[in-house]
Design an enzyme around this catalytic site. Sequence first.
Site, PDB file in Angstrom:
ATOM      1  N   ASP A 102     -45.005 188.663  88.287  1.00  0.00           N
ATOM      2  CA  ASP A 102     -43.970 187.635  88.434  1.00  0.00           C
ATOM      3  C   ASP A 102     -44.573 186.529  89.291  1.00  0.00           C
ATOM      4  O   ASP A 102     -45.007 186.775  90.416  1.00  0.00           O
ATOM      5  CB  ASP A 102     -42.760 188.277  89.129  1.00  0.00           C
ATOM      6  N   ASP A 115     -38.914 178.402  85.449  1.00  0.00           N
ATOM      7  CA  ASP A 115     -38.180 177.419  86.255  1.00  0.00           C
ATOM      8  C   ASP A 115     -36.976 178.079  86.938  1.00  0.00           C
ATOM      9  O   ASP A 115     -36.767 177.926  88.158  1.00  0.00           O
ATOM     10  CB  ASP A 115     -37.731 176.295  85.303  1.00  0.00           C
ATOM     11  N   TYR A 171     -40.371 176.462  75.240  1.00  0.00           N
ATOM     12  CA  TYR A 171     -40.868 175.282  74.513  1.00  0.00           C
ATOM     13  C   TYR A 171     -41.687 175.623  73.270  1.00  0.00           C
ATOM     14  O   TYR A 171     -42.035 174.732  72.501  1.00  0.00           O
ATOM     15  CB  TYR A 171     -41.642 174.357  75.456  1.00  0.00           C
TER      16      TYR A 171
HETATM   17  N1  AR6 Z   1     -43.528 184.806  86.052  1.00  0.00           N
HETATM   18  C1  AR6 Z   1     -44.547 184.537  85.216  1.00  0.00           C
HETATM   19  N2  AR6 Z   1     -44.385 184.136  83.950  1.00  0.00           N
HETATM   20  C2  AR6 Z   1     -43.125 184.005  83.501  1.00  0.00           C
HETATM   21  C3  AR6 Z   1     -41.981 184.251  84.309  1.00  0.00           C
HETATM   22  C4  AR6 Z   1     -42.228 184.678  85.652  1.00  0.00           C
HETATM   23  N3  AR6 Z   1     -41.236 184.933  86.505  1.00  0.00           N
HETATM   24  N4  AR6 Z   1     -40.874 183.998  83.553  1.00  0.00           N
HETATM   25  C5  AR6 Z   1     -41.291 183.612  82.329  1.00  0.00           C
HETATM   26  N5  AR6 Z   1     -42.652 183.631  82.280  1.00  0.00           N
HETATM   27  P1  AR6 Z   1     -41.016 179.161  80.064  1.00  0.00           P
HETATM   28  P2  AR6 Z   1     -41.795 176.544  78.890  1.00  0.00           P
HETATM   29  C6  AR6 Z   1     -43.560 183.237  81.165  1.00  0.00           C
HETATM   30  O1  AR6 Z   1     -39.981 179.341  79.034  1.00  0.00           O
HETATM   31  O2  AR6 Z   1     -42.087 177.181  77.585  1.00  0.00           O
HETATM   32  C7  AR6 Z   1     -37.077 176.066  81.261  1.00  0.00           C
HETATM   33  O3  AR6 Z   1     -35.718 176.074  80.913  1.00  0.00           O
HETATM   34  C8  AR6 Z   1     -43.003 183.210  79.767  1.00  0.00           C
HETATM   35  O4  AR6 Z   1     -43.075 184.493  79.200  1.00  0.00           O
HETATM   36  O5  AR6 Z   1     -40.674 179.464  81.471  1.00  0.00           O
HETATM   37  O6  AR6 Z   1     -42.762 175.539  79.443  1.00  0.00           O
HETATM   38  C9  AR6 Z   1     -37.520 174.712  81.831  1.00  0.00           C
HETATM   39  O7  AR6 Z   1     -36.503 174.128  82.623  1.00  0.00           O
HETATM   40  C10 AR6 Z   1     -43.958 182.217  79.077  1.00  0.00           C
HETATM   41  O8  AR6 Z   1     -45.172 182.848  78.697  1.00  0.00           O
HETATM   42  O9  AR6 Z   1     -41.589 177.620  80.083  1.00  0.00           O
HETATM   43  C11 AR6 Z   1     -37.783 173.918  80.589  1.00  0.00           C
HETATM   44  O10 AR6 Z   1     -36.587 173.400  80.058  1.00  0.00           O
HETATM   45  C12 AR6 Z   1     -44.308 181.225  80.165  1.00  0.00           C
HETATM   46  O11 AR6 Z   1     -43.939 181.874  81.393  1.00  0.00           O
HETATM   47  C13 AR6 Z   1     -38.371 174.945  79.643  1.00  0.00           C
HETATM   48  O12 AR6 Z   1     -37.853 176.210  80.085  1.00  0.00           O
HETATM   49  C14 AR6 Z   1     -43.591 179.871  80.098  1.00  0.00           C
HETATM   50  O13 AR6 Z   1     -42.272 180.054  79.617  1.00  0.00           O
HETATM   51  C15 AR6 Z   1     -39.875 175.003  79.732  1.00  0.00           C
HETATM   52  O14 AR6 Z   1     -40.364 175.881  78.755  1.00  0.00           O
END
Ligand code: AR6
Length: 171
Positions: free
Chosen positions: A13, A37, A125
């Site tokens: 995490d 986020d 995304y």
């Molecule tokens: N620690 C590490 N990795 C994580 C965690 C965590 N706690 N949680 C998720 N991931 P995403 P994006 C992974 O959706 O695609 C939000 O609403 C996840 O499995 O967090 O850039 C923002 O406000 C994936 O591989 O980011 C934007 O609106 C990666 O982190 C939007 O999402 C990124 O997933 C951004 O979307």
Amino acid sequence: MGHMVELKVVRGDITRQDVDAVVNAANNRMRGGGGVDGAIHRAGGPEVLADCIRRFPDGLATGDAGWTTAGSMPARWVIHTVGPNYSAGERDRSLLTSCYRRSLEVADELGARTVAFPLISAGIYGWPKEDAIAAAVETIAAADTTVQEARLVAFDQATFELIRSAVGQAQ
Ligand code: AR6
């Protein structure tokens, strides 16, 4: 002057990483959201949002990065960056690589030596995972930065294995 950054891959995490700065996959509004986020705002507490409102009254452009406090997380700073929304048709790869470059530039300005990255754009995304990994590994490896350790944090085991093999191929 920069030097080669050590690229580490860990499963876990991102909010729990003991590093100087954690990178957030934010959105243009910079007022929180889901995924990483949401986890960062929950773990850091209300100081993170308060600092976002103060420092980013007009939000943040796609491909850019900026910093706030990390609130109650172990890290000192959050470096927020906004990846392109592939699912919404934003498919310019240079915007994705820019997120890693700009985040490392902000880390250099802060004097951060250890920085943890999520896989930007690869969740909500919808950027295809293998290419999101390639973009992250390539861009971090090529960066001229004073950051000593960049840690790519995978949330699940399958992603961890994919990143490890991509890093192995790049070395
Ligand atoms: N620690 C590490 N990795 C994580 C965690 C965590 N706690 N949680 C998720 N991931 P995403 P994006 C992974 O959706 O695609 C939000 O609403 C996840 O499995 O967090 O850039 C923002 O406000 C994936 O591989 O980011 C934007 O609106 C990666 O982190 C939007 O999402 C990124 O997933 C951004 O979307």
